[in-house]
Scaffold this motif. Structure first.
Motif, PDB file in Angstrom:
ATOM      1  N   ALA A 292       0.807  -1.317   0.079  1.00  0.00           N
ATOM      2  CA  ALA A 292      -0.021  -0.055   0.221  1.00  0.00           C
ATOM      3  C   ALA A 292       0.670   1.305   0.070  1.00  0.00           C
ATOM      4  O   ALA A 292       1.816   1.443   0.495  1.00  0.00           O
ATOM      5  N   GLY A 293       0.515   2.368  -0.712  1.00  0.00           N
ATOM      6  CA  GLY A 293       1.168   3.592  -0.859  1.00  0.00           C
ATOM      7  C   GLY A 293       0.784   4.370   0.501  1.00  0.00           C
ATOM      8  O   GLY A 293       0.076   3.933   1.240  1.00  0.00           O
ATOM      9  N   TRP A 294       1.498   5.281   0.649  1.00  0.00           N
ATOM     10  CA  TRP A 294       1.273   6.515   1.715  1.00  0.00           C
ATOM     11  C   TRP A 294      -0.021   6.856   1.845  1.00  0.00           C
ATOM     12  O   TRP A 294      -0.637   7.022   3.007  1.00  0.00           O
ATOM     13  N   ILE A 295      -0.405   7.313   0.573  1.00  0.00           N
ATOM     14  CA  ILE A 295      -1.776   7.909   0.690  1.00  0.00           C
ATOM     15  C   ILE A 295      -2.973   6.962   1.324  1.00  0.00           C
ATOM     16  O   ILE A 295      -3.654   7.314   1.671  1.00  0.00           O
ATOM     17  N   GLU A 296      -2.718   5.649   0.420  1.00  0.00           N
ATOM     18  CA  GLU A 296      -3.920   4.739   0.715  1.00  0.00           C
ATOM     19  C   GLU A 296      -3.634   4.384   2.367  1.00  0.00           C
ATOM     20  O   GLU A 296      -4.826   3.907   2.938  1.00  0.00           O
ATOM     21  N   TRP A 297      -2.482   4.380   2.734  1.00  0.00           N
ATOM     22  CA  TRP A 297      -2.307   3.889   4.030  1.00  0.00           C
ATOM     23  C   TRP A 297      -2.972   4.900   5.260  1.00  0.00           C
ATOM     24  O   TRP A 297      -3.491   4.533   5.729  1.00  0.00           O
ATOM     25  N   GLY A 298      -2.731   6.209   4.689  1.00  0.00           N
ATOM     26  CA  GLY A 298      -3.078   7.180   5.700  1.00  0.00           C
ATOM     27  C   GLY A 298      -4.685   7.074   5.564  1.00  0.00           C
ATOM     28  O   GLY A 298      -5.255   7.601   6.715  1.00  0.00           O
ATOM     29  N   TYR A 299      -5.156   7.067   4.451  1.00  0.00           N
ATOM     30  CA  TYR A 299      -6.832   7.284   4.417  1.00  0.00           C
ATOM     31  C   TYR A 299      -7.513   5.856   5.147  1.00  0.00           C
ATOM     32  O   TYR A 299      -8.112   6.062   6.072  1.00  0.00           O
ATOM     33  N   GLN A 300      -6.756   4.613   4.848  1.00  0.00           N
ATOM     34  CA  GLN A 300      -7.129   3.579   5.455  1.00  0.00           C
ATOM     35  C   GLN A 300      -7.064   3.450   7.067  1.00  0.00           C
ATOM     36  O   GLN A 300      -7.704   3.022   7.707  1.00  0.00           O
ATOM     37  N   LYS A 301      -5.899   4.112   7.433  1.00  0.00           N
ATOM     38  CA  LYS A 301      -5.744   4.134   8.847  1.00  0.00           C
ATOM     39  C   LYS A 301      -6.873   5.004   9.642  1.00  0.00           C
ATOM     40  O   LYS A 301      -7.352   4.469  10.736  1.00  0.00           O
ATOM     41  N   LEU A 302      -7.036   6.109   9.092  1.00  0.00           N
ATOM     42  CA  LEU A 302      -8.353   6.992   9.330  1.00  0.00           C
ATOM     43  C   LEU A 302      -9.685   6.223   9.737  1.00  0.00           C
ATOM     44  O   LEU A 302     -10.523   6.166  10.487  1.00  0.00           O
ATOM     45  N   ASN A 303      -9.819   5.489   8.610  1.00  0.00           N
ATOM     46  CA  ASN A 303     -11.036   4.592   8.474  1.00  0.00           C
ATOM     47  C   ASN A 303     -11.139   3.539   9.425  1.00  0.00           C
ATOM     48  O   ASN A 303     -12.196   3.279  10.159  1.00  0.00           O
ATOM     49  N   GLY A 315     -17.083   9.346   5.649  1.00  0.00           N
ATOM     50  CA  GLY A 315     -15.731   9.525   5.029  1.00  0.00           C
ATOM     51  C   GLY A 315     -15.375   7.923   4.542  1.00  0.00           C
ATOM     52  O   GLY A 315     -14.891   7.791   3.334  1.00  0.00           O
ATOM     53  N   THR A 316     -15.683   7.113   5.304  1.00  0.00           N
ATOM     54  CA  THR A 316     -15.384   5.745   5.052  1.00  0.00           C
ATOM     55  C   THR A 316     -16.159   5.165   4.127  1.00  0.00           C
ATOM     56  O   THR A 316     -15.843   4.417   2.987  1.00  0.00           O
ATOM     57  N   VAL A 317     -17.449   5.671   4.059  1.00  0.00           N
ATOM     58  CA  VAL A 317     -18.440   5.079   2.759  1.00  0.00           C
ATOM     59  C   VAL A 317     -17.981   5.958   1.611  1.00  0.00           C
ATOM     60  O   VAL A 317     -17.821   5.131   0.471  1.00  0.00           O
ATOM     61  N   ASP A 318     -17.368   7.087   1.527  1.00  0.00           N
ATOM     62  CA  ASP A 318     -16.918   7.721   0.661  1.00  0.00           C
ATOM     63  C   ASP A 318     -15.617   7.174  -0.064  1.00  0.00           C
ATOM     64  O   ASP A 318     -15.440   6.763  -1.337  1.00  0.00           O
ATOM     65  N   TYR A 319     -14.920   6.676   0.943  1.00  0.00           N
ATOM     66  CA  TYR A 319     -13.515   5.819   0.350  1.00  0.00           C
ATOM     67  C   TYR A 319     -13.872   4.575  -0.207  1.00  0.00           C
ATOM     68  O   TYR A 319     -13.126   4.101  -1.220  1.00  0.00           O
ATOM     69  N   LEU A 320     -14.699   3.982   0.399  1.00  0.00           N
ATOM     70  CA  LEU A 320     -15.134   2.645  -0.291  1.00  0.00           C
ATOM     71  C   LEU A 320     -15.812   2.760  -1.708  1.00  0.00           C
ATOM     72  O   LEU A 320     -15.670   1.977  -2.618  1.00  0.00           O
ATOM     73  N   LEU A 321     -16.736   3.593  -1.768  1.00  0.00           N
ATOM     74  CA  LEU A 321     -17.296   3.927  -3.104  1.00  0.00           C
ATOM     75  C   LEU A 321     -15.999   4.316  -4.356  1.00  0.00           C
ATOM     76  O   LEU A 321     -16.097   3.937  -5.237  1.00  0.00           O
ATOM     77  N   TRP A 322     -15.166   5.163  -3.646  1.00  0.00           N
ATOM     78  CA  TRP A 322     -13.925   5.458  -4.538  1.00  0.00           C
ATOM     79  C   TRP A 322     -13.212   4.338  -4.742  1.00  0.00           C
ATOM     80  O   TRP A 322     -12.806   4.087  -5.767  1.00  0.00           O
ATOM     81  N   HIS A 323     -12.809   3.338  -4.161  1.00  0.00           N
ATOM     82  CA  HIS A 323     -12.039   2.002  -4.208  1.00  0.00           C
ATOM     83  C   HIS A 323     -12.990   1.314  -5.145  1.00  0.00           C
ATOM     84  O   HIS A 323     -12.268   0.528  -5.862  1.00  0.00           O
ATOM     85  N   HIS A 324     -14.173   1.189  -5.170  1.00  0.00           N
ATOM     86  CA  HIS A 324     -14.908   0.292  -6.260  1.00  0.00           C
ATOM     87  C   HIS A 324     -15.379   0.947  -7.521  1.00  0.00           C
ATOM     88  O   HIS A 324     -15.286   0.247  -8.517  1.00  0.00           O
TER      89      HIS A 324
END
Length: 463
Positions: A292-303, A315-324
């Motif tokens: 995982a890159g630093w940006i992905e790691w940072g976002y996911q740690k917060l989630n 924010g978690t829902v938005d991140y999952l929608l972005w992931h898919h």
């Protein structure tokens, strides 16, 4: 009194439309309303023997002519013959000359005669009748049912398989003696929400008649799963790939075709790297082969911080929608809404947080592209055919390109599908067609026959 026969010669040469009468500057005050039959033949000069309904004779005559297959000239003759029996015209030379001038100056038939009988019959009315307004009743819009992520039983019977990392839920459809397609889902989904709609696609169902489908769920991710106990150590990505060995042995599978999306694609790639003899081929969607890159790691740690407390934040829902989906504004908005509702209401946030934490801690696959045939056997690489799929709106395009660059070019096919993000839901037809051709390239006859060595009952096979 003069008969109408005296003007037949004028009619044979020229005619005038109802709507053009009176445009020559003559006084029209005495004419009837032009919306019906007007002063086509000088109605003011005509006197019907019985004065009731002065236009009924003309309309009846035209209706009779329209029912017959006459030429334009013969229609006029018949009309005049019928009119001659019931109408007379005053012999006033000035009015008669004006009447003939009007007839000769016209270049068109009367509009009431110009409608063919065939058209009138299609319209359901005769040319002489006025068209009525039609009111449409009992008209309803046909709206397709909204997309649902609820289980409908089509994914087969579910079984619990014990592994060294706890029990997992596996769904099986079909006879395990047939060639096997083994699936693994992505983050925030399970075998139902990720694969049910895709495998119900008509063309896909035709393919699956020849296969057994085995759906594997990560621990605690199945529908209605209870919260994992306090202190449960969630397996790493490498350990999750090892659970596939338990599934394989539980159902006595010899080999299988792997079909994974996102997280599931990474797990199947790990398994194929470690156990190349157990995998016939791989279909991987949005597969990442790196850490995982630093940006992905940072976002996911917060989630993860919110998920472990059992809270599904916006924010978690938005991140999952972005992931898919990636570029959500470019994707199917109905699907985006359905998945948003699923992430907000149907997920076990605590269990998902444990899986996300495992995913961002993933290690590099460690595979290389080795083109020297003499060195291939000594390096870590994927040795089966791989169909590597992504979408042009997906955020994982670069990951799939990097992954493709680490595969043997003679074994890898990279495919980017346009105008979608969540590719197996937004463009299932294209994925199914690619999958069908991929299977045929592996020697599978989709029409019904299969490779005899693909699947058999046993604990495994030697390499």
């Amino acid at each position: 009194m003069a008969s109408l026969r005296s003007i037949r010669a004028g009619l044979s040469r020229s005619y005038q439309s109802l709507n053009t009468i009176g445009r020559d500057g003559n006084d029209n005050e005495g004419l009837y309303d032009r919306s019906s039959t007007t002063d086509w033949i000088g109605v003011d000069n005509l006197k019907r023997k019985n004065a009731n309904k002065p236009f009924s004779v003309i309309k009846n005559a035209m209706a009779r002519v329209s029912r017959n297959k006459h030429s334009s000239a013969s229609r006029i003759s018949v009309i005049l013959r019928d009119l001659d029996d019931e109408w007379t015209i005053n012999e006033d030379p000035s009015e008669g000359n004006s009447f003939l001038r009007k007839l000769r100056s016209s270049s068109r038939m009367p509009s009431s005669i110009a409608v063919p009988a065939e058209q009138a019959s299609l319209l359901g009315t005769m040319p002489s009748d006025a068209l009525d307004d039609i009111e449409l009743r009992h008209v309803q819009l046909s709206v397709s049912n909204s997309r649902s992520l609820s289980e409908d039983g089509s994914t087969g019977s579910k079984e619990t398989v014990d592994t060294q990392h706890g029990p997992i839920t596996v769904a099986v459809t079909g006879d395990t003696s047939k060639p096997v397609i083994l699936t693994y889902h992505d983050l925030g989904l399970n075998h139902v929400t990720n694969f049910q709609a895709f495998f119900l696609y008509p063309e896909m169902r035709n393919i699956l008649n020849n296969f057994c489908i085995v759906h594997v769920n990560a621990p605690g991710q199945e529908e209605g799963a209870p919260t994992l106990p306090e202190g449960y150590v969630y397996p790493t990505m490498e350990e999750l790939s090892e659970t596939i060995t338990c599934v394989k042995n539980h159902f006595h599978l010899r080999t299988f075709i792997g079909f994974g999306v996102g997280l599931g694609a990474n797990i199947l790639a790990r398994y194929a790297t470690k156990y190349p003899c157990d995998v016939d081929a791989l279909v991987l969607v949005n597969c990442s082969s790196t850490q995982a890159g630093w940006i992905e790691w940072g976002y996911q740690k917060l989630n993860i911080r919110h998920l472990r407390s059992g809270t599904m934040t916006t924010g978690t829902v938005d991140y999952l929608l972005w992931h898919h989906f990636g570029k959500r504004e470019e994707c199917n908005q109905d699907l985006v809404t359905v998945y948003r509702q699923h992430f907000e209401k149907a997920l076990n946030a605590t269990n998902l947080g444990l899986l996300v934490d495992s995913y961002i801690r993933r290690t590099d696959l460690g595979i290389v592209r080795e083109l020297d045939p003499n060195k291939k056997k000594d390096v870590r690489m994927i040795r089966c055919q791989v169909l590597n799929i992504t979408a042009n709106h997906s955020p994982h395009i670069e990951d799939t390109v990097t992954f493709n660059g680490r595969l043997d070019p003679t074994l890898a096919t990279w495919m980017k599908i346009q105008d979608c993000g969540l590719v197996i839901d937004e463009a299932p037809g294209k994925v199914v067609e690619a999958f069908r051709l991929f299977l045929q390239g592996q020697g599978y006859a989709v029409s019904g026959s299969r490779r005899s060595s693909a699947v058999s009952i046993g604990e495994g096979k030697s390499c």
